[in-house]
Design a protein around this motif. Structure first.
Motif, short mmCIF file in Angstrom:
data_model
loop_
_atom_site.label_atom_id
_atom_site.label_comp_id
_atom_site.label_asym_id
_atom_site.label_seq_id
_atom_site.Cartn_x
_atom_site.Cartn_y
_atom_site.Cartn_z
N VAL A 22 0.87 -1.17 0.00
CA VAL A 22 0.00 0.00 0.00
C VAL A 22 0.91 1.22 0.00
CG1 VAL A 22 -1.81 1.23 1.26
CG2 VAL A 22 -1.76 -1.27 1.28
N PRO A 23 0.68 2.19 -0.90
CA PRO A 23 1.54 3.37 -0.94
C PRO A 23 1.60 4.09 0.40
CG PRO A 23 0.12 3.30 -2.86
CD PRO A 23 -0.35 2.21 -1.93
N SER A 24 2.72 4.71 0.66
CA SER A 24 2.95 5.43 1.90
C SER A 24 2.08 6.69 1.99
CB SER A 24 4.42 5.83 1.99
OG SER A 24 4.65 6.66 3.09
N LEU A 25 1.71 7.05 3.20
CA LEU A 25 0.99 8.29 3.46
C LEU A 25 1.94 9.45 3.73
CD1 LEU A 25 -1.76 6.90 5.87
CD2 LEU A 25 -2.06 7.57 3.48
N ALA A 26 3.21 9.14 4.02
CA ALA A 26 4.19 10.16 4.42
C ALA A 26 4.31 11.26 3.38
CB ALA A 26 5.55 9.52 4.66
N ASN A 27 4.34 12.49 3.88
CA ASN A 27 4.51 13.69 3.05
C ASN A 27 3.39 13.86 2.03
OD1 ASN A 27 6.98 14.34 4.43
ND2 ASN A 27 7.90 12.66 3.27
N GLN A 28 2.18 13.49 2.43
CA GLN A 28 1.01 13.61 1.56
C GLN A 28 -0.06 14.41 2.28
OE1 GLN A 28 0.43 11.56 -1.45
NE2 GLN A 28 1.93 9.95 -1.22
N THR A 29 -0.83 15.18 1.51
CA THR A 29 -1.95 15.94 2.05
C THR A 29 -3.18 15.57 1.25
OG1 THR A 29 -0.51 17.77 2.70
CG2 THR A 29 -2.87 18.26 2.51
N TYR A 109 -5.30 2.86 -0.50
CA TYR A 109 -4.91 4.00 -1.31
C TYR A 109 -5.04 3.57 -2.76
CZ TYR A 109 -1.98 8.21 -2.03
OH TYR A 109 -1.49 9.45 -2.37
N GLU A 110 -6.03 4.10 -3.45
CA GLU A 110 -6.28 3.74 -4.85
C GLU A 110 -6.29 5.00 -5.70
OE1 GLU A 110 -9.83 1.36 -5.05
OE2 GLU A 110 -9.22 0.21 -3.30
N GLY A 111 -5.33 5.09 -6.63
CA GLY A 111 -5.23 6.29 -7.46
C GLY A 111 -4.96 7.50 -6.58
N GLU A 112 -5.86 8.47 -6.59
CA GLU A 112 -5.74 9.68 -5.78
C GLU A 112 -6.57 9.60 -4.50
OE1 GLU A 112 -3.80 12.56 -6.83
OE2 GLU A 112 -3.02 10.95 -8.09
N ASN A 113 -7.26 8.48 -4.28
CA ASN A 113 -8.21 8.35 -3.17
C ASN A 113 -7.66 7.48 -2.06
OD1 ASN A 113 -10.43 9.77 -4.53
ND2 ASN A 113 -10.35 8.02 -5.92
N VAL A 114 -7.89 7.92 -0.83
CA VAL A 114 -7.51 7.14 0.34
C VAL A 114 -8.77 6.97 1.20
CG1 VAL A 114 -6.78 9.13 1.75
CG2 VAL A 114 -5.81 6.89 2.20
N THR A 115 -8.92 5.76 1.75
CA THR A 115 -10.03 5.46 2.64
C THR A 115 -9.46 4.87 3.92
OG1 THR A 115 -11.46 4.98 0.75
CG2 THR A 115 -12.22 4.21 2.89
N PHE A 116 -9.97 5.35 5.06
CA PHE A 116 -9.52 4.89 6.36
C PHE A 116 -10.63 4.04 6.99
CE2 PHE A 116 -7.45 8.89 5.42
CZ PHE A 116 -6.11 8.57 5.62
N PHE A 117 -10.26 2.88 7.54
CA PHE A 117 -11.22 1.90 8.06
C PHE A 117 -11.00 1.63 9.54
CE2 PHE A 117 -10.48 0.99 3.60
CZ PHE A 117 -11.76 0.78 3.10
N ALA A 123 -15.78 1.84 6.54
CA ALA A 123 -15.11 3.03 6.02
C ALA A 123 -15.48 4.21 6.91
CB ALA A 123 -15.52 3.29 4.59
N LEU A 124 -14.48 4.82 7.54
CA LEU A 124 -14.71 5.94 8.44
C LEU A 124 -14.54 7.28 7.75
CD1 LEU A 124 -12.66 4.61 11.50
CD2 LEU A 124 -15.15 4.54 11.20
N ILE A 125 -13.44 7.40 7.01
CA ILE A 125 -13.08 8.68 6.41
C ILE A 125 -12.59 8.42 4.99
CG2 ILE A 125 -11.52 10.67 6.54
CD1 ILE A 125 -11.32 10.03 9.61
N LYS A 126 -13.06 9.25 4.05
CA LYS A 126 -12.57 9.19 2.68
C LYS A 126 -11.97 10.54 2.32
CE LYS A 126 -15.68 5.62 1.06
NZ LYS A 126 -16.58 5.18 -0.01
N ALA A 127 -10.92 10.50 1.50
CA ALA A 127 -10.21 11.72 1.12
C ALA A 127 -9.61 11.55 -0.27
CB ALA A 127 -9.14 12.02 2.14
N VAL A 128 -9.26 12.69 -0.86
CA VAL A 128 -8.61 12.69 -2.17
C VAL A 128 -7.33 13.51 -2.07
CG1 VAL A 128 -9.93 14.69 -3.03
CG2 VAL A 128 -8.99 13.03 -4.64
N LYS A 129 -6.29 13.05 -2.74
CA LYS A 129 -4.99 13.71 -2.70
C LYS A 129 -5.08 15.12 -3.25
CE LYS A 129 -0.20 13.09 -3.99
NZ LYS A 129 0.78 12.25 -4.65
N GLN A 130 -4.43 16.05 -2.54
CA GLN A 130 -4.40 17.46 -3.01
C GLN A 130 -3.29 17.66 -4.01
OE1 GLN A 130 -4.07 20.11 0.35
NE2 GLN A 130 -6.20 19.86 0.89
#
Length: 130
Positions: A22-29, A109-117, A123-130
């Motif tokens: 799964v791609p890293s979340l580090a240094n991502q907004t 983490y799929e494409g530009e979308n991240v989902t937290f479970f 699924a608790l929180i969904k977000a898209v990469k800025q």
């Protein structure tokens, strides 16, 4: 031929238990889009940002911070979130957001979308990469 086919099938089945990268979340907004199945108001600029070991987030009022650690297959552990304590309108759903942050155990983490479970796979929180 049957032996080759059986070996190929066995190899495919063995890979279903392989670790998923799964791609890293580090240094991502990310811009937050959804909380517990309901859209968040984009006008409030809800966001979550990860550096090497700290996550910071807002749903439009207070700043929320926590240390985090990732592991195999998208596992994610956040320490108890801390927050500034300004008075905020209830419609920002800040308390609900903090409760959800504290329940996160995994992300995808799929494409530009991240989902937290949570631990149950909700699924608790969904977000898209800025």
């Amino acid at each position: 031929m049957k032996k080759i086919m059986l070996i190929a099938i066995g190899a495919m089945l063995a890979c279903t238990s392989c670790n998923t990268v799964v791609p890293s979340l580090a240094n991502q907004t990310f811009s937050l889009t959804e909380l517990n199945g309901t859209a968040l108001n984009a006008d409030n600029e809800p966001a979550i940002a990860f550096n090497d070991s700290m996550v910071s987030a807002t749903v439009g009022c207070n700043r929320i911070n926590a240390m985090y650690k990732t592991g195999e297959n998208g596992s994610l552990t956040l320490q108890q979130a801390a927050s500034t304590r300004m008075m905020c309108p209830d419609n920002l759903r800040e308390n609900e957001f903090i409760e959800s942050l504290n329940k996160i155990t995994r992300y995808t983490y799929e494409g530009e979308n991240v989902t937290f479970f949570d631990a149950e796979g909700n699924a608790l929180i969904k977000a898209v990469k800025q």
